[in-house]
Design a protein around this motif. Structure first.
Motif, PDB file in Angstrom:
ATOM      1  N   ILE A  71      32.136  63.278  27.829  1.00  0.00           N
ATOM      2  CA  ILE A  71      32.885  64.486  28.179  1.00  0.00           C
ATOM      3  C   ILE A  71      34.359  64.316  27.833  1.00  0.00           C
ATOM      4  CG2 ILE A  71      33.768  65.843  30.128  1.00  0.00           C
ATOM      5  CD1 ILE A  71      31.047  65.622  31.417  1.00  0.00           C
ATOM      6  N   ALA A  72      34.927  63.157  28.173  1.00  0.00           N
ATOM      7  CA  ALA A  72      36.339  62.899  27.900  1.00  0.00           C
ATOM      8  C   ALA A  72      36.619  62.935  26.407  1.00  0.00           C
ATOM      9  CB  ALA A  72      36.744  61.553  28.488  1.00  0.00           C
ATOM     10  N   ALA A  73      35.694  62.386  25.607  1.00  0.00           N
ATOM     11  CA  ALA A  73      35.886  62.364  24.159  1.00  0.00           C
ATOM     12  C   ALA A  73      35.770  63.760  23.555  1.00  0.00           C
ATOM     13  CB  ALA A  73      34.866  61.423  23.518  1.00  0.00           C
ATOM     14  N   VAL A  74      34.719  64.501  23.954  1.00  0.00           N
ATOM     15  CA  VAL A  74      34.498  65.845  23.406  1.00  0.00           C
ATOM     16  C   VAL A  74      35.604  66.798  23.843  1.00  0.00           C
ATOM     17  CG1 VAL A  74      32.927  67.826  23.397  1.00  0.00           C
ATOM     18  CG2 VAL A  74      32.003  65.507  23.272  1.00  0.00           C
ATOM     19  N   MET A  75      36.123  66.594  25.045  1.00  0.00           N
ATOM     20  CA  MET A  75      37.133  67.482  25.598  1.00  0.00           C
ATOM     21  C   MET A  75      38.423  67.483  24.770  1.00  0.00           C
ATOM     22  SD  MET A  75      38.461  67.600  29.548  1.00  0.00           S
ATOM     23  CE  MET A  75      39.446  66.099  29.399  1.00  0.00           C
ATOM     24  N   THR A  76      38.686  66.385  24.078  1.00  0.00           N
ATOM     25  CA  THR A  76      39.926  66.296  23.290  1.00  0.00           C
ATOM     26  C   THR A  76      39.855  67.087  21.994  1.00  0.00           C
ATOM     27  OG1 THR A  76      39.172  64.286  22.150  1.00  0.00           O
ATOM     28  CG2 THR A  76      40.361  63.993  24.224  1.00  0.00           C
ATOM     29  N   LEU A  77      38.640  67.508  21.597  1.00  0.00           N
ATOM     30  CA  LEU A  77      38.466  68.214  20.324  1.00  0.00           C
ATOM     31  C   LEU A  77      38.726  69.701  20.511  1.00  0.00           C
ATOM     32  CD1 LEU A  77      35.154  66.477  19.187  1.00  0.00           C
ATOM     33  CD2 LEU A  77      37.489  65.890  18.482  1.00  0.00           C
ATOM     34  N   ASP A  78      39.630  70.242  19.709  1.00  0.00           N
ATOM     35  CA  ASP A  78      39.897  71.678  19.796  1.00  0.00           C
ATOM     36  C   ASP A  78      38.966  72.441  18.861  1.00  0.00           C
ATOM     37  OD1 ASP A  78      40.892  71.406  17.211  1.00  0.00           O
ATOM     38  OD2 ASP A  78      42.987  71.429  17.835  1.00  0.00           O
ATOM     39  N   SER A  79      39.151  73.736  18.777  1.00  0.00           N
ATOM     40  CA  SER A  79      38.257  74.594  18.005  1.00  0.00           C
ATOM     41  C   SER A  79      38.187  74.193  16.532  1.00  0.00           C
ATOM     42  CB  SER A  79      38.716  76.054  18.116  1.00  0.00           C
ATOM     43  OG  SER A  79      37.920  76.895  17.320  1.00  0.00           O
ATOM     44  N   ASP A  80      39.347  73.948  15.919  1.00  0.00           N
ATOM     45  CA  ASP A  80      39.376  73.585  14.504  1.00  0.00           C
ATOM     46  C   ASP A  80      38.663  72.260  14.247  1.00  0.00           C
ATOM     47  OD1 ASP A  80      40.788  75.872  13.893  1.00  0.00           O
ATOM     48  OD2 ASP A  80      42.752  74.900  14.024  1.00  0.00           O
ATOM     49  N   GLN A  81      38.865  71.317  15.124  1.00  0.00           N
ATOM     50  CA  GLN A  81      38.222  70.015  14.957  1.00  0.00           C
ATOM     51  C   GLN A  81      36.719  70.120  15.141  1.00  0.00           C
ATOM     52  OE1 GLN A  81      40.706  68.117  17.934  1.00  0.00           O
ATOM     53  NE2 GLN A  81      41.694  66.826  16.399  1.00  0.00           N
ATOM     54  N   LEU A  82      36.281  70.911  16.104  1.00  0.00           N
ATOM     55  CA  LEU A  82      34.850  71.106  16.307  1.00  0.00           C
ATOM     56  C   LEU A  82      34.206  71.767  15.099  1.00  0.00           C
ATOM     57  CD1 LEU A  82      34.703  72.283  20.049  1.00  0.00           C
ATOM     58  CD2 LEU A  82      33.798  70.149  19.114  1.00  0.00           C
ATOM     59  N   ARG A  83      34.893  72.739  14.541  1.00  0.00           N
ATOM     60  CA  ARG A  83      34.374  73.420  13.350  1.00  0.00           C
ATOM     61  C   ARG A  83      34.230  72.449  12.181  1.00  0.00           C
ATOM     62  NH1 ARG A  83      34.556  79.026  12.981  1.00  0.00           N
ATOM     63  NH2 ARG A  83      34.870  78.829  10.731  1.00  0.00           N
ATOM     64  N   LYS A  84      35.229  71.585  12.002  1.00  0.00           N
ATOM     65  CA  LYS A  84      35.189  70.618  10.894  1.00  0.00           C
ATOM     66  C   LYS A  84      34.075  69.588  11.075  1.00  0.00           C
ATOM     67  CE  LYS A  84      40.126  70.991   9.825  1.00  0.00           C
ATOM     68  NZ  LYS A  84      41.454  70.312   9.892  1.00  0.00           N
ATOM     69  N   LEU A  85      33.808  69.234  12.332  1.00  0.00           N
ATOM     70  CA  LEU A  85      32.803  68.203  12.601  1.00  0.00           C
ATOM     71  C   LEU A  85      31.382  68.756  12.640  1.00  0.00           C
ATOM     72  CD1 LEU A  85      34.590  66.163  15.428  1.00  0.00           C
ATOM     73  CD2 LEU A  85      34.098  65.380  13.106  1.00  0.00           C
TER      74      LEU A  85
END
Length: 390
Positions: free
Chosen positions: A58-72
């Motif tokens: 949760i702590a790791a995923v929480m740091t990812l914003d929308s743009d980063q999630l889209r890229k990943l």
């Protein structure tokens, strides 16, 4: 110091509280279940360890914003497909066959890991991005554009679905379909397309059900359905005629939950022996020991969780985030309805665990990853509160 304050102020404390209450419910239920189980392992300690690991996710995923999630998204989706595909060709020393299914990898020091639990989240991300990208490129809705979106959503789900069916794992396959259906409903596709498609789907299910009851050999020959899967249907329809075989768990589950009555027998006062009660049939433990009241409290926790995620999805102005919320809601809701439904005989037994409550590392980590996405949405929400892209 300022950075720490900013981080804590962005935490979704309501969601933290709900997850903590589910954690406590899981610990209480598993501790009682393992006391009368057929295993000598301490599943409670293992579940606590998995919860701690899930907190890290949760702590790791929480740091990812929308743009980063889209890229990943597509990297994660591709990695998930690779893991599912490699299961088919992997030697049994790496991917053992358990209960007739080749669904797990052996991980030294961790036991086994089921990749399909994480692929559920990867599918949610992929479908969310497909819908968001499609609407960005097609500002004007037409039947043709809606049909093309429907095709893309189907293709994204089809490959992992086929790989999971190959294992075979009917329960997870149904979860994939539940996620897809939930995403289709939120995608804004015209009802002129959806009504005939879902009507055809219901008709197809009716035909399959007919073959299951009257001509099972056809499904076994052409669709590769296993005998034990037929047994689950037959034992669901008439469990007491199969109580010495396929209907054993269901009849015991019905007895346990029914004997709990309104207030339950009290914590630790179980009388009905039920195999694997710490995993798929954990709800039976709750029903017997805490009765209707305790079961209702647990169901209310899930209702609060789903309501909270719904609220998050409605508040954000970022459509990609909204689609993610719908995917997570679809996944959790289907898990809860299917698991509780199968323990009380309303739905067939499919081996789907009760999220956050049943013992199981892979399932818990996958669910925590999904919750991590919701934490991420809330964590980055304030930053974009006054933006049209929030």
């Amino acid at each position: 110091m300022t950075s720490t304050k900013n981080t804590t102020s962005k935490l979704d404390y309501s969601l933290v509280l709900i997850v903590m209450l589910l954690f406590l419910a899981s610990c209480v239920s598993i501790y009682s279940a393992q006391a009368t189980g057929q295993y000598k392992e301490n599943f409670l300690i293992k579940q606590i360890v998995w919860y701690v690991a899930g907190g890290g996710i949760i702590a790791a995923v929480m740091t990812l914003d929308s743009d980063q999630l889209r890229k990943l998204t597509w990297y994660a989706y591709g990695f998930g497909i690779f893991l599912l595909g490699f299961l088919i060709v992997a030697p049994t020393s790496i991917a053992p066959v358990i209960n007739g299914a080749k669904s797990w990898y052996k991980v030294p020091g961790f036991g086994s890991l089921q990749p399909s639990e994480f692929v559920k989240i990867f599918i949610i991300l992929a479908l969310a991005r497909v819908i968001d990208d499609h609407h960005l490129k097609n500002q004007e809705k037409t039947i043709q554009s809606d049909l093309w979106l429907l095709v893309k959503l189907g293709l994204v789900t089809l490959l992992p679905l086929m790989l999971v069916m190959k294992q075979p794992d009917l329960g997870t396959s149904l979860v994939f379909l539940a996620i897809l259906i939930g995403m289709i409903f939120i995608a804004g596709i015209s009802w002129k397309l959806l009504v005939p498609i879902f009507t055809a789907g219901i008709a197809m299910i009716s035909v399959i059900f007919y073959f299951v009851l009257l001509k099972p050999e056809i499904l076994e020959k052409y669709l590769g359905v296993k005998q034990y899967q037929f047994g689950r249907i037959y034992s669901w329809l008439d469990p007491y005629n199969f109580q010495s075989s396929a209907g054993y768990q269901l009849t015991k589950s019905l007895l346990a939950i029914g004997s709990g009555q309104t207030g339950g027998k009290g914590y630790g006062n179980r009388e009905v022996y039920l195999p694997e009660s710490h995993t798929d049939f954990i709800f039976s433990v709750v029903g017997e020991e805490f009765g209707f009241v305790g079961a209702s409290v647990l169901i209310s926790l899930f209702f609060l969780l789903i309501y909270h995620i719904t609220k998050v999805g409605m508040e954000t102005k970022n459509h990609f985030y909204t689609y993610i919320c719908v995917g997570v809601i679809s996944m959790i809701t289907f898990h809860v309805f299917q698991n509780i439904g199968m323990t009380i005989g309303v739905l067939p037994i499919t081996g789907i665990p009760l999220p956050f409550i049943s013992y199981g590392g892979s399932a818990l980590l996958g669910n925590m990853m999904g919750i991590g996405l919701i934490f991420s949405i809330r964590y980055h929400y304030k930053k974009y509160m006054f933006s049209t892209s929030a």
